[in-house]
Design a protein around this motif. Structure first.
Motif, PDB file in Angstrom:
ATOM      1  N   ALA A 130       0.832  -1.200   0.000  1.00 44.41           N
ATOM      2  CA  ALA A 130       0.000   0.000   0.000  1.00 44.41           C
ATOM      3  C   ALA A 130       0.868   1.253   0.000  1.00 44.41           C
ATOM      4  O   ALA A 130       0.573   2.226  -0.715  1.00 44.41           O
ATOM      5  N   ILE A 131       1.946   1.234   0.773  1.00 43.73           N
ATOM      6  CA  ILE A 131       2.847   2.390   0.795  1.00 43.73           C
ATOM      7  C   ILE A 131       3.522   2.565  -0.557  1.00 43.73           C
ATOM      8  O   ILE A 131       3.664   3.688  -1.064  1.00 43.73           O
ATOM      9  N   LEU A 132       3.924   1.459  -1.179  1.00 44.84           N
ATOM     10  CA  LEU A 132       4.588   1.556  -2.489  1.00 44.84           C
ATOM     11  C   LEU A 132       3.627   2.017  -3.580  1.00 44.84           C
ATOM     12  O   LEU A 132       4.003   2.777  -4.471  1.00 44.84           O
ATOM     13  N   ILE A 133       2.383   1.547  -3.532  1.00 46.11           N
ATOM     14  CA  ILE A 133       1.431   1.877  -4.597  1.00 46.11           C
ATOM     15  C   ILE A 133       0.910   3.308  -4.447  1.00 46.11           C
ATOM     16  O   ILE A 133       0.895   4.083  -5.399  1.00 46.11           O
ATOM     17  N   PHE A 134       0.451   3.668  -3.233  1.00 44.96           N
ATOM     18  CA  PHE A 134      -0.183   4.974  -3.055  1.00 44.96           C
ATOM     19  C   PHE A 134       0.778   6.057  -2.566  1.00 44.96           C
ATOM     20  O   PHE A 134       0.484   7.239  -2.693  1.00 44.96           O
ATOM     21  N   GLY A 135       1.859   5.668  -1.980  1.00 42.71           N
ATOM     22  CA  GLY A 135       2.803   6.643  -1.442  1.00 42.71           C
ATOM     23  C   GLY A 135       2.408   7.043  -0.034  1.00 42.71           C
ATOM     24  O   GLY A 135       1.235   6.979   0.345  1.00 42.71           O
ATOM     25  N   PRO A 136       3.384   7.477   0.751  1.00 40.52           N
ATOM     26  CA  PRO A 136       3.083   7.803   2.147  1.00 40.52           C
ATOM     27  C   PRO A 136       2.207   9.042   2.317  1.00 40.52           C
ATOM     28  O   PRO A 136       1.509   9.184   3.323  1.00 40.52           O
ATOM     29  N   ASP A 137       2.190   9.942   1.341  1.00 41.99           N
ATOM     30  CA  ASP A 137       1.378  11.154   1.489  1.00 41.99           C
ATOM     31  C   ASP A 137      -0.098  10.914   1.155  1.00 41.99           C
ATOM     32  O   ASP A 137      -0.986  11.549   1.729  1.00 41.99           O
ATOM     33  N   LYS A 138      -0.427   9.997   0.240  1.00 43.42           N
ATOM     34  CA  LYS A 138      -1.821   9.730  -0.145  1.00 43.42           C
ATOM     35  C   LYS A 138      -2.441   8.584   0.645  1.00 43.42           C
ATOM     36  O   LYS A 138      -3.658   8.388   0.596  1.00 43.42           O
ATOM     37  N   LEU A 139      -1.639   7.827   1.349  1.00 42.16           N
ATOM     38  CA  LEU A 139      -2.132   6.639   2.050  1.00 42.16           C
ATOM     39  C   LEU A 139      -3.199   6.956   3.100  1.00 42.16           C
ATOM     40  O   LEU A 139      -4.227   6.251   3.149  1.00 42.16           O
ATOM     41  N   PRO A 140      -3.070   7.990   3.939  1.00 40.82           N
ATOM     42  CA  PRO A 140      -4.148   8.271   4.908  1.00 40.82           C
ATOM     43  C   PRO A 140      -5.485   8.584   4.249  1.00 40.82           C
ATOM     44  O   PRO A 140      -6.541   8.160   4.731  1.00 40.82           O
ATOM     45  N   LYS A 141      -5.467   9.309   3.134  1.00 40.74           N
ATOM     46  CA  LYS A 141      -6.706   9.627   2.407  1.00 40.74           C
ATOM     47  C   LYS A 141      -7.351   8.354   1.848  1.00 40.74           C
ATOM     48  O   LYS A 141      -8.573   8.173   1.919  1.00 40.74           O
ATOM     49  N   VAL A 142      -6.528   7.450   1.314  1.00 37.09           N
ATOM     50  CA  VAL A 142      -7.043   6.190   0.760  1.00 37.09           C
ATOM     51  C   VAL A 142      -7.656   5.351   1.875  1.00 37.09           C
ATOM     52  O   VAL A 142      -8.732   4.750   1.703  1.00 37.09           O
ATOM     53  N   ILE A 143      -7.007   5.299   3.037  1.00 36.26           N
ATOM     54  CA  ILE A 143      -7.538   4.524   4.156  1.00 36.26           C
ATOM     55  C   ILE A 143      -8.877   5.097   4.614  1.00 36.26           C
ATOM     56  O   ILE A 143      -9.823   4.351   4.896  1.00 36.26           O
ATOM     57  N   GLN A 144      -9.003   6.413   4.666  1.00 37.34           N
ATOM     58  CA  GLN A 144     -10.276   7.043   5.045  1.00 37.34           C
ATOM     59  C   GLN A 144     -11.374   6.721   4.032  1.00 37.34           C
ATOM     60  O   GLN A 144     -12.509   6.414   4.400  1.00 37.34           O
ATOM     61  N   ASP A 145     -11.027   6.783   2.754  1.00 35.07           N
ATOM     62  CA  ASP A 145     -12.016   6.491   1.719  1.00 35.07           C
ATOM     63  C   ASP A 145     -12.489   5.037   1.798  1.00 35.07           C
ATOM     64  O   ASP A 145     -13.691   4.751   1.698  1.00 35.07           O
ATOM     65  N   VAL A 146     -11.549   4.123   1.968  1.00 43.38           N
ATOM     66  CA  VAL A 146     -11.902   2.699   2.033  1.00 43.38           C
ATOM     67  C   VAL A 146     -12.749   2.416   3.270  1.00 43.38           C
ATOM     68  O   VAL A 146     -13.759   1.699   3.199  1.00 43.38           O
ATOM     69  N   SER A 147     -12.369   2.999   4.414  1.00 43.35           N
ATOM     70  CA  SER A 147     -13.160   2.766   5.626  1.00 43.35           C
ATOM     71  C   SER A 147     -14.552   3.389   5.505  1.00 43.35           C
ATOM     72  O   SER A 147     -15.531   2.826   6.010  1.00 43.35           O
ATOM     73  N   GLY A 148     -14.669   4.530   4.823  1.00 45.55           N
ATOM     74  CA  GLY A 148     -15.988   5.133   4.594  1.00 45.55           C
ATOM     75  C   GLY A 148     -16.865   4.255   3.722  1.00 45.55           C
ATOM     76  O   GLY A 148     -18.067   4.088   3.982  1.00 45.55           O
ATOM     77  N   VAL A 149     -16.292   3.668   2.677  1.00 50.37           N
ATOM     78  CA  VAL A 149     -17.050   2.772   1.795  1.00 50.37           C
ATOM     79  C   VAL A 149     -17.499   1.538   2.571  1.00 50.37           C
ATOM     80  O   VAL A 149     -18.648   1.091   2.425  1.00 50.37           O
ATOM     81  N   ILE A 150     -16.626   0.997   3.409  1.00 53.10           N
ATOM     82  CA  ILE A 150     -16.989  -0.184   4.197  1.00 53.10           C
ATOM     83  C   ILE A 150     -18.129   0.149   5.162  1.00 53.10           C
ATOM     84  O   ILE A 150     -19.062  -0.639   5.330  1.00 53.10           O
ATOM     85  N   ARG A 151     -18.082   1.318   5.807  1.00 53.29           N
ATOM     86  CA  ARG A 151     -19.159   1.731   6.699  1.00 53.29           C
ATOM     87  C   ARG A 151     -20.484   1.859   5.949  1.00 53.29           C
ATOM     88  O   ARG A 151     -21.536   1.465   6.447  1.00 53.29           O
ATOM     89  N   LYS A 152     -20.443   2.450   4.741  1.00 51.80           N
ATOM     90  CA  LYS A 152     -21.674   2.601   3.954  1.00 51.80           C
ATOM     91  C   LYS A 152     -22.242   1.249   3.550  1.00 51.80           C
ATOM     92  O   LYS A 152     -23.462   1.039   3.576  1.00 51.80           O
ATOM     93  N   ILE A 153     -21.375   0.323   3.173  1.00 55.90           N
ATOM     94  CA  ILE A 153     -21.832  -1.023   2.781  1.00 55.90           C
ATOM     95  C   ILE A 153     -22.466  -1.721   3.980  1.00 55.90           C
ATOM     96  O   ILE A 153     -23.512  -2.367   3.850  1.00 55.90           O
ATOM     97  N   ARG A 154     -21.851  -1.607   5.157  1.00 52.23           N
ATOM     98  CA  ARG A 154     -22.428  -2.232   6.356  1.00 52.23           C
ATOM     99  C   ARG A 154     -23.783  -1.609   6.708  1.00 52.23           C
ATOM    100  O   ARG A 154     -24.718  -2.315   7.069  1.00 52.23           O
ATOM    101  N   ALA A 155     -23.877  -0.299   6.608  1.00 50.36           N
ATOM    102  CA  ALA A 155     -25.148   0.366   6.920  1.00 50.36           C
ATOM    103  C   ALA A 155     -26.227  -0.064   5.932  1.00 50.36           C
ATOM    104  O   ALA A 155     -27.378  -0.331   6.331  1.00 50.36           O
TER     105      ALA A 155
END
Length: 144
Positions: free
Chosen positions: A17-42
């Protein structure tokens, strides 16, 4: 959900994940993925509640996990007392050992068994004798 992921697999995923997205974009990607997972669960929870409310009060104890065939069979077969008794009385390992011993003793006792007449039918392990010359059908090389 992730019970079978070990430490090495987790470290590998993080490094990729660090190699693909880079250390600067990784927190944003993690937030987006966790938001999508929350929406799917809801969405899934609301769909389950809608289905339960539409089924009515007679299905108030209905569980969606029971729709899984493996879970359904475990539940149905686990409650049967006769099946539990049969399962406890049947020892597969003992049965296989008995069969193995019978086969091994048959191979070691093949000489005495060959002299004894078969009790229930023809001996399938014994090679059939070749038919006499007058019983053989004539062989035509041109026909084959």
């Amino acid at each position: 959900m992730f019970n079978d992921i070990g430490a090495l697999e987790l470290v590998t995923i993080v490094v990729l994940a660090i190699l693909i997205f880079g250390p600067d974009k990784l927190p944003k990607v993690i937030q987006d993925v966790s938001g999508v997972i929350r929406k799917i669960r809801a969405f899934s929870d609301s769909a389950k509640q809608d289905i339960r409310s539409e089924l009515g009060p007679e299905f108030k104890d209905f569980e969606f996990e029971d729709l899984n065939p493996k879970t359904f069979l475990r539940k149905q077969l686990g409650e049967n007392e006769d099946l539990k008794e049969i399962r406890s009385s049947f020892d597969l390992r003992k049965e296989l050992n008995d069969v193995t011993d019978a086969v091994n003793s048959r191979e070691s006792d093949s000489a005495p068994a060959a002299s004894a007449p078969p009790a229930t039918g023809p001996d399938l392990l014994k090679k059939a004798a070749a038919p006499a010359a007058e019983q053989r059908t004539p062989y035509d090389a041109d026909a084959t």
